[in-house]
Write a protein that holds these residues in place. Structure first.
Motif, PDB file in Angstrom:
ATOM      1  N   TRP A   1       0.829  -1.212   0.000  1.00 46.15           N
ATOM      2  CA  TRP A   1       0.000   0.000   0.000  1.00 46.15           C
ATOM      3  C   TRP A   1       0.862   1.260   0.000  1.00 46.15           C
ATOM      4  N   VAL A   2       1.983   1.240   0.684  1.00 42.94           N
ATOM      5  CA  VAL A   2       2.897   2.384   0.638  1.00 42.94           C
ATOM      6  C   VAL A   2       3.416   2.568  -0.793  1.00 42.94           C
ATOM      7  N   ALA A   3       3.732   1.474  -1.462  1.00 41.35           N
ATOM      8  CA  ALA A   3       4.195   1.561  -2.852  1.00 41.35           C
ATOM      9  C   ALA A   3       3.092   2.114  -3.757  1.00 41.35           C
ATOM     10  N   VAL A   4       1.853   1.685  -3.555  1.00 43.14           N
ATOM     11  CA  VAL A   4       0.734   2.197  -4.362  1.00 43.14           C
ATOM     12  C   VAL A   4       0.560   3.693  -4.122  1.00 43.14           C
TER      13      VAL A   4
ATOM     14  N   VAL B   1      -4.223   4.902   0.888  1.00 44.16           N
ATOM     15  CA  VAL B   1      -4.042   5.365   2.269  1.00 44.16           C
ATOM     16  C   VAL B   1      -5.069   4.690   3.178  1.00 44.16           C
ATOM     17  N   PHE B   2      -6.319   4.646   2.722  1.00 45.31           N
ATOM     18  CA  PHE B   2      -7.354   3.997   3.535  1.00 45.31           C
ATOM     19  C   PHE B   2      -7.127   2.490   3.628  1.00 45.31           C
ATOM     20  N   ALA B   3      -6.635   1.876   2.564  1.00 45.11           N
ATOM     21  CA  ALA B   3      -6.302   0.450   2.608  1.00 45.11           C
ATOM     22  C   ALA B   3      -5.116   0.211   3.545  1.00 45.11           C
ATOM     23  N   LEU B   4      -4.168   1.133   3.562  1.00 49.22           N
ATOM     24  CA  LEU B   4      -3.027   1.034   4.475  1.00 49.22           C
ATOM     25  C   LEU B   4      -3.498   1.098   5.925  1.00 49.22           C
TER      26      LEU B   4
END
Length: 146
Positions: free
Chosen positions: A11-14, A38-41
């Motif tokens: 998720w950080v990469a996305v 960000v919300f998925a992270l």
């Protein structure tokens, strides 16, 4: 885990990729995927499973893309200010230097300003002739003899 990689890193990469793509395109498309990531992270950091993370990512990205993007584009739309060049289109002018497209010479005077000029049909237009500005191509006025 996504393909054996901790989902937090994915998720950080996305997020990084979404922000980078948006920075290069300025289309207000990729940024919403970064926000969804960000919300998925956040979901991944509180321990929700991969299916829930993906659902949150898709929902937030899609909703923001569909609902917020049009509003932001309207709000951030830049107005197209007419320039000096726009004002001379359709105006009469006087040839100051003979217009010869083959020799790449020619100059007109319109509104008291000198412009490099080319004829619309590649014809020679002598000095002192009356012309009409048809278009602007780069910094050259495209004219036709009146």
């Amino acid at each position: 885990m996504i393909f054996g990689i901790n989902s937090l890193y994915v998720w950080v990469a996305v997020i990084i990729i979404g922000v980078a793509v948006e920075a290069f395109t300025l289309d207000l498309s990729a940024i919403w995927f970064a926000v969804g990531a960000v919300f998925a992270l956040i979901a991944a950091s509180i321990g929700l499973g991969l299916p829930a993370q993906l659902l949150i990512f898709v929902l937030f990205a899609a909703v923001l893309l569909i609902l917020v993007r049009p509003f932001c584009r309207r709000f951030l739309r830049t107005k197209n200010e007419p320039t000096n060049a726009d004002r001379i289109i359709g105006e009469p002018a006087i040839v100051i230097q003979e217009i010869d497209n083959m020799q790449e010479t020619g100059e007109i005077k319109v509104f008291g300003q000198l412009w490099t000029a080319r004829s619309v049909d590649d014809s020679l237009i002598p000095q002192g002739a009356a012309v009409k500005v048809i278009a602007i191509r780069g910094v050259k006025a495209i004219v036709e003899k009146v």
